[in-house]
Motif scaffolding. Structure first.
Motif, short mmCIF file in Angstrom:
data_model
loop_
_atom_site.label_atom_id
_atom_site.label_comp_id
_atom_site.label_asym_id
_atom_site.label_seq_id
_atom_site.Cartn_x
_atom_site.Cartn_y
_atom_site.Cartn_z
N MET A 1 33.88 75.16 75.80
CA MET A 1 34.19 75.34 77.09
C MET A 1 32.69 74.44 77.30
SD MET A 1 35.52 77.91 80.54
CE MET A 1 36.67 77.87 79.77
N ASN A 2 33.39 73.32 78.70
CA ASN A 2 32.09 72.50 79.25
C ASN A 2 32.14 73.03 80.78
OD1 ASN A 2 33.78 70.79 80.05
ND2 ASN A 2 33.44 69.57 78.44
N ARG A 3 31.05 72.60 81.86
CA ARG A 3 31.35 72.46 83.10
C ARG A 3 32.28 71.91 83.85
NH1 ARG A 3 26.18 71.31 81.48
NH2 ARG A 3 24.30 73.08 82.44
N ASP A 4 32.99 70.41 82.93
CA ASP A 4 34.67 70.00 83.84
C ASP A 4 35.67 71.34 83.51
OD1 ASP A 4 32.67 67.50 84.20
OD2 ASP A 4 33.37 66.67 82.59
N ASP A 5 35.80 71.61 82.71
CA ASP A 5 36.94 72.58 81.48
C ASP A 5 37.04 73.93 83.03
OD1 ASP A 5 37.37 70.89 79.84
OD2 ASP A 5 35.97 72.18 78.14
N LEU A 6 35.47 74.00 83.64
CA LEU A 6 35.70 75.92 84.54
C LEU A 6 35.27 74.81 85.71
CD1 LEU A 6 34.84 78.47 84.90
CD2 LEU A 6 32.07 77.87 85.32
N LYS A 7 35.13 73.42 86.27
CA LYS A 7 35.71 73.07 87.65
C LYS A 7 37.14 73.38 87.39
CE LYS A 7 31.20 70.55 88.22
NZ LYS A 7 30.47 69.65 88.44
N ILE A 9 39.40 74.78 85.99
CA ILE A 9 40.09 76.08 86.16
C ILE A 9 39.47 76.61 87.51
CG2 ILE A 9 39.81 78.47 85.41
CD1 ILE A 9 39.43 77.43 82.66
N LEU A 10 38.83 76.51 88.07
CA LEU A 10 39.10 76.93 89.23
C LEU A 10 38.95 76.12 90.29
CD1 LEU A 10 34.52 77.42 89.23
CD2 LEU A 10 36.28 79.11 89.21
N SER A 11 39.22 74.87 90.17
CA SER A 11 40.41 74.03 91.17
C SER A 11 41.93 74.52 90.96
CB SER A 11 40.48 72.58 90.29
OG SER A 11 40.02 71.95 92.13
N ASP A 12 41.85 74.83 89.67
CA ASP A 12 43.51 74.98 90.21
C ASP A 12 43.73 76.83 90.09
OD1 ASP A 12 43.92 72.73 88.28
OD2 ASP A 12 43.66 73.55 86.59
N VAL A 13 42.86 77.26 90.49
CA VAL A 13 42.71 78.51 90.96
C VAL A 13 42.91 78.54 92.32
CG1 VAL A 13 41.90 80.52 91.15
CG2 VAL A 13 42.08 79.63 89.28
N LYS A 14 41.57 77.37 92.78
CA LYS A 14 42.00 77.23 94.20
C LYS A 14 43.38 76.91 95.10
CE LYS A 14 39.54 74.61 97.72
NZ LYS A 14 38.28 73.65 98.16
N ASP A 15 43.77 75.66 94.15
CA ASP A 15 44.64 75.49 94.73
C ASP A 15 46.28 75.96 94.45
OD1 ASP A 15 43.22 73.11 95.45
OD2 ASP A 15 43.70 71.93 93.29
N GLY A 16 46.34 76.93 93.71
CA GLY A 16 47.50 77.46 93.30
C GLY A 16 48.49 77.31 91.95
N ILE A 17 47.43 76.01 91.56
CA ILE A 17 48.47 75.97 90.01
C ILE A 17 48.28 76.78 88.53
CG2 ILE A 17 47.90 74.06 88.50
CD1 ILE A 17 47.07 72.25 90.24
N ILE A 18 47.71 77.49 89.26
CA ILE A 18 47.19 78.57 88.14
C ILE A 18 46.55 80.26 88.35
CG2 ILE A 18 46.75 77.15 85.87
CD1 ILE A 18 43.64 78.66 86.21
N GLU A 19 47.15 81.19 87.89
CA GLU A 19 47.06 82.27 88.53
C GLU A 19 46.24 82.87 88.01
OE1 GLU A 19 49.59 84.31 90.27
OE2 GLU A 19 50.79 82.27 90.30
#
Length: 255
Positions: A1-7, A9-19
């Protein structure tokens, strides 16, 4: 996992795409995954910008297979170094997407398209040094660097070096690979204005002491701007050169 992957994941949580629970599951192996016989450092790319590389020499085949399969399950771009042809034959069934270089003894498993930046020159004293040089060059390319190969330009025929100086001077960093007395990096460093990474090889006659004479020559160089890696350590030289080249390019350097 790199920085882009982590960003992402966090963005998808913020946007409600993933739980949140799914995000936590994605991050469960930070700082590492414990296979008991190996602790896979999936956190490394996030910390230092480069993923963990697998050194294959000396590993039990079943241990190596389990390590590589676990990394493949994460869709990782795997760089495996010091891989003999025998070991490659024993692990090649784990993926149809492999590139194996028997000269460099490197296998890239599940290779990704990587944008290449800047330029690093990889220079050798002789043809016998190419296997170490290729380990450096392929490492550099796998990490997203353009590579200029300039082989067999040692001091025994120094005119060959002078006739290739334009290509060498156009690089942001130089990896100079040599055995015997190991004089090449000192000569190169006196002709360029960029860092030179010296790689001693075990090529040479008896008093070469399997690369020790070249190592000591490089460590005692009177030319400034040289760093030295261990004997035959093409990977270490390529890794360091990548950091220098990408740092230079990131800061707007152009040649």
């Amino acid at each position: 996992m790199n920085r882009d992957d982590l960003k992402k994941i966090l963005s998808d949580v913020k946007d409600g795409i993933i739980e949140i629970d799914d995000a936590v599951n994605s991050l469960k192996d930070i700082p590492y995954k414990d296979l008991h016989f190996a602790k896979l450092d999936y956190h490394r790319a996030l910390r230092v910008g480069y993923p963990e590389v697998v050194f294959t020499e000396g590993k039990d085949i079943e241990h190596l297979r389990r390590i590589l399969i676990d990394m493949l399950n994460r869709d990782a771009n795997i760089l495996a170094t010091r891989m003999s042809e025998e070991v490659f034959e024993n692990i090649k069934d784990i993926s149809e997407n492999m590139i194996y270089n028997k000269i460099a003894r490197i296998c890239i498993i599940n290779p990704k398209d990587v944008e290449k930046v800047g330029k690093v020159a990889v220079v050798t004293g002789g043809t016998a040094d190419i296997k170490v040089a290729e380990e450096a060059a392929i490492t550099l390319e796998a990490f997203g660097n353009n590579v200029e190969r300039v082989y067999d330009v040692g001091v025994a025929g120094i005119h060959r070096l002078f006739l290739n100086l334009d290509k060498i001077r156009d690089a942001n960093c130089i990896v100079a690979v040599a055995g015997m007395e190991g004089a090449l990096p000192s000569v190169v460093a006196g002709l360029v204005d960029v860092p030179v990474i010296a790689v001693p090889t075990s090529v040479g006659y008896g008093a070469n002491f399997n690369g020790l004479s070249a190592l000591l020559t490089m460590l005692n160089s009177c030319a400034a701007g040289i760093s030295v890696v261990n004997i035959d350590n093409g990977f270490g030289a390529g890794y360091l050169a990548s950091m220098i080249n990408k740092g230079f390019t990131k800061n707007g350097g152009e040649r």
